[in-house]
Each structure stands twice: as C-alpha cells, then as structure tokens.
Design an enzyme around this catalytic site. Structure first.
Site, short mmCIF file in Angstrom:
data_model
loop_
_atom_site.label_atom_id
_atom_site.label_comp_id
_atom_site.label_asym_id
_atom_site.label_seq_id
_atom_site.Cartn_x
_atom_site.Cartn_y
_atom_site.Cartn_z
N LEU A 1 50.46 -4.42 7.12
CA LEU A 1 49.23 -4.66 7.81
C LEU A 1 48.32 -3.46 9.19
O LEU A 1 47.86 -2.78 8.55
CB LEU A 1 49.70 -5.56 8.92
N HIS A 2 49.66 -2.95 9.91
CA HIS A 2 49.45 -1.69 9.97
C HIS A 2 48.46 -1.81 11.99
O HIS A 2 47.88 -0.72 12.64
CB HIS A 2 48.83 -0.28 9.61
N CYS B 1 59.19 7.11 4.04
CA CYS B 1 58.17 6.80 4.46
C CYS B 1 57.07 7.11 4.43
O CYS B 1 56.02 7.61 5.70
CB CYS B 1 58.26 5.52 4.94
N GLU C 1 48.91 2.23 -5.12
CA GLU C 1 49.36 0.41 -4.85
C GLU C 1 49.47 -0.07 -5.96
O GLU C 1 48.34 -0.97 -7.20
CB GLU C 1 47.46 -0.05 -4.39
N CYS D 1 47.03 7.57 -5.19
CA CYS D 1 46.29 6.14 -4.40
C CYS D 1 44.90 6.38 -4.42
O CYS D 1 44.66 7.08 -3.29
CB CYS D 1 47.62 6.05 -3.39
N GLU E 1 57.20 10.07 -7.09
CA GLU E 1 58.26 10.45 -7.32
C GLU E 1 59.38 8.74 -6.78
O GLU E 1 58.80 8.06 -6.75
CB GLU E 1 58.21 11.02 -5.07
N SER F 1 55.54 -4.39 -2.44
CA SER F 1 53.98 -3.61 -1.11
C SER F 1 52.77 -3.62 -1.10
O SER F 1 52.24 -3.38 -2.24
CB SER F 1 54.97 -2.30 -0.68
N ASN G 1 55.65 9.19 10.31
CA ASN G 1 56.08 10.37 9.60
C ASN G 1 54.81 11.06 9.84
O ASN G 1 54.37 11.11 8.77
CB ASN G 1 56.75 10.53 8.38
#
Length: 383
Positions: A225-226, A344, A171, A113, A93, A202, A301
């Site tokens: 980071l998360h 996202c 990535e 990914c 996408e 990113s 999401n």
C-alpha cells in the site's frame, strides 16, 4: 537438446499430461511428483519404483533443473540469501528467514521489476523478463533440499520451509501464467503440501489479476500500500495511476470472499517525512475503513539512489499507535538480513543495469511529494 523438458515446469495437471504423452499410466505422474518435490531427486536413476523403461525414456527427454546457485550468503541473524542464475545475464535472489516456530522462504517471480516503486532498490534495475514456473518453484526446491542435506534430514522428516511468500524480485501478478502452477505445487499434497494460509502472494495492486487469483488459487494476500492517498501513491507506486485506491480496496473486499484468511495484510514502507505522519495514519484509516485488515509497517532500507530516509523509531511507534487505537492489528517488521542486502526492498540482484531512464519517468529526478498535514512538499533527492 532443445526438446528436453524441465519437469519442474509442470504442476500436477501438466505432469499428468506429459506422462500420458509418453504412453504412461496416470499414477506415474504422482510417483514422479513425489520423487521430485518430496525427495528432492534430480536423477531419474534414483526413482527406484518407476519402471526401467520409463526411467530410460525420461533420461533422454526430460530433466529436473533448478536455477544454478551463483552465491550463498548467511547473515549474522540466520537469514540466508541465494543468488541464482536465470540465464541471459540475469540473476534473482531467494531469501530464507528462520524463526522459532517457522521457516519462511521469500521467492522471486521476475528478473527485475517493471512496477518501479520509488523506495525499492529492485525497481532501480528495470525489468528483464518473467521467470518460468520451473525457475519459480525451483527456488523452493533448491532451498528446501539444500538445507535438508545440510541438516541431515530425510524425506520423512519435517520440512525446513513451512511458509512461502512471493515477495522477492518482481510483481507476481504480472507473471500470472507461471506463478499459478508454482502456487499449485506449493499446495499439492504430493509436492510441498503447504496450506493456503502459509503461502502469501504480495502484489502492488494489479486489480484484474487479484480477481483471477481469488478464483484460481486463493492463497493469503498481501498488498503493497505505502500511501494514504492517490496523489502520494501515484508517485511511490506508479501502478496506482492505473488502479487507484478505491479500485484496489474494492478488489481487496472481493478477494476476501475466497481468501484462506479473513483479512488482507497491507504492507507500508515507513519513509521519513513522506508518508509517516499521524495525519497519514488517520487518512489511512479512512481508506481501509471497510476492508478487514492488518498492517505490517516496514522500516525503509536505504540505498544511495533513493534520496529517501527511514522513519525514526518514535515516528513509527506514533504511526502504529493510531492504527492500534482503531482496533487494527499492526506489526513493525523486524529488519532481517540487511548485512547481506537481503532485507525487504534490497533485492537488487548482481545483474547488468537494465534501467531505461527514458521509459522510467521521473526516477532519478527531483520529485515533489505532497505531505498530508504539512505546509510544504517533501523533495526527494536525485537518484
């Protein structure tokens, strides 16, 4: 024909070498590049200032081939998503996000990914292959000139796309050799002419390649980071087991010596009961204490297989206030395009399921995640 080359695969140096291999003078490369990336030409017959002999050579030896569009979706908020075919049953996408003062294109770098972030639906499908430079820059080429045509804009009019973010599927730093020439084209004044501040890569934290990017094409950098500690990030972003937070923060400091901006953007997906407490925010301040940064908090999401929930607005506000009180610029990302699965983390692609459960650890099982400041672990449901 198997020996036909796609000119979208070449940055300026590659196109120069190709023209020289045809016995052409070096200035022809710049002419070609402007026709392709500034005029959107896809047929050599359109390139009227090229010698007829060169056009005839190119017609039999080269093409200008962006990935074919499978579908084109427009969200109620103006966000636009293209699903494009990259062959072998794979699709990726490309998402355009319009705003008042800019238009941002979110570009994919891989089909699937391999990083397998726990909260990302793209990771659910596994990894198929890296995209080529032509497939990466072809997304920008396709989107820019499709929208120009729709808006009636010519080559000398303002560009529709003013910013590019490498935040789509994949990535980027695990496809370094194809991504760097694509970035070079985005910055090239004979192509798209974007400033380094307007192009963002990113990464989930591929430390050695962050160091290479700083030397080769130091565009703006965003880091996924998360989590506020290694134990939590090991589960949410498994790459952390290879490059833990201390190494990642050191790489961010090194990158800032070359970066076009004087800060790193940290992306942080807000997960209810997992990483969203005030205690997490305070711990985060200690992690990033010596890294000039801003935070982009991203409401999760949801997708059925995740077993996760979005933090509520009040919890996100409390979390952000801790960062703001410490003097860190903090934004909360507005959810865009979720009615067309373009938001996202939703870039799953209408492709065959490539998930190999045996190779993907605990995905789909009950996973216990330690919650800082809580008495018990948070249990994420089966996927």
């Amino acid at each position: 024909m198997s020996d036909v080359v796609n000119l979208l695969d070449f940055d300026a140096q590659g196109l120069l070498a190709y023209c020289e291999s045809l016995g052409e003078k070096s200035f022809r490369a710049k002419q070609l590049q402007r026709w392709i990336h500034q005029s959107g030409a896809s047929e050599f017959g359109e390139m009227t200032d090229l010698a007829k002999s060169l056009r005839e050579k190119l017609a039999t030896r080269a093409n200008i081939q962006a990935p074919a569009v499978i579908s084109d979706h427009l969200s109620s908020d103006g966000t636009r998503k293209w699903l494009v075919d990259v062959g072998q049953g794979n699709a990726v996408e490309t998402v355009y996000i319009p705003e008042e003062t800019r238009g941002t294109l979110c570009v994919s770098s891989q089909a699937g990914c391999a990083v397998n972030c726990r909260f990302c639906s793209t990771g659910k499908q596994g990894f198929s292959r890296n995209l080529s430079t032509g497939e990466i820059i072809g997304q920008l080429w396709m989107a820019e000139f499709a929208m120009r045509k729709q808006l009636g804009r010519g080559p000398k009019d303002d560009r529709v796309i003013t910013n590019v973010v490498m935040m789509g599927m994949g990535e980027p730093l695990l496809n370094y050799d194809a991504v760097v020439p694509a970035l070079a084209l985005m910055l090239d004044d004979n192509a798209y002419g974007l400033s380094r501040r307007r192009v963002t890569v990113s990464t989930s934290g591929v430390v050695p390649m962050m160091d290479r990017l700083a030397r080769d094409v130091p565009v703006a950098l965003a880091v996924s980071l998360h989590a506020s500690n290694d134990a939590l990030r090991d589960v949410l972003v498994p790459l952390n087991k290879k490059y833990p937070l201390a190494e990642l923060m050191a790489a961010c400091r090194r990158y800032l010596e070359f970066a076009p901006r004087d800060f790193i953007t940290f992306e942080y997906c807000m997960l209810d009961g997992v990483n969203d407490t005030v205690e997490h925010a305070r711990e985060l301040l200690r992690v990033v204490a010596d890294v000039p940064c801003k935070f982009n908090l991203i409401p999760f999401n949801p997708f059925p297989e995740s077993g996760l929930k979005r933090s509520n607005n009040e919890q996100i506000r409390r979390f952000s206030q801790v960062l703001l009180d410490a003097g860190i610029v903090t934004t909360i990302r507005k959810t865009r395009g979720d009615d067309i699965d373009a938001a996202c983390g939703q870039l799953a692609g209408e492709v065959k399921d490539r998930t190999r459960l045996a190779e993907r650890g605990k995905f789909g099982k009950i996973v216990e995640i330690p919650v800082v400041g809580a008495d018990s672990t948070h249990r994420m449901g089966t996927a």
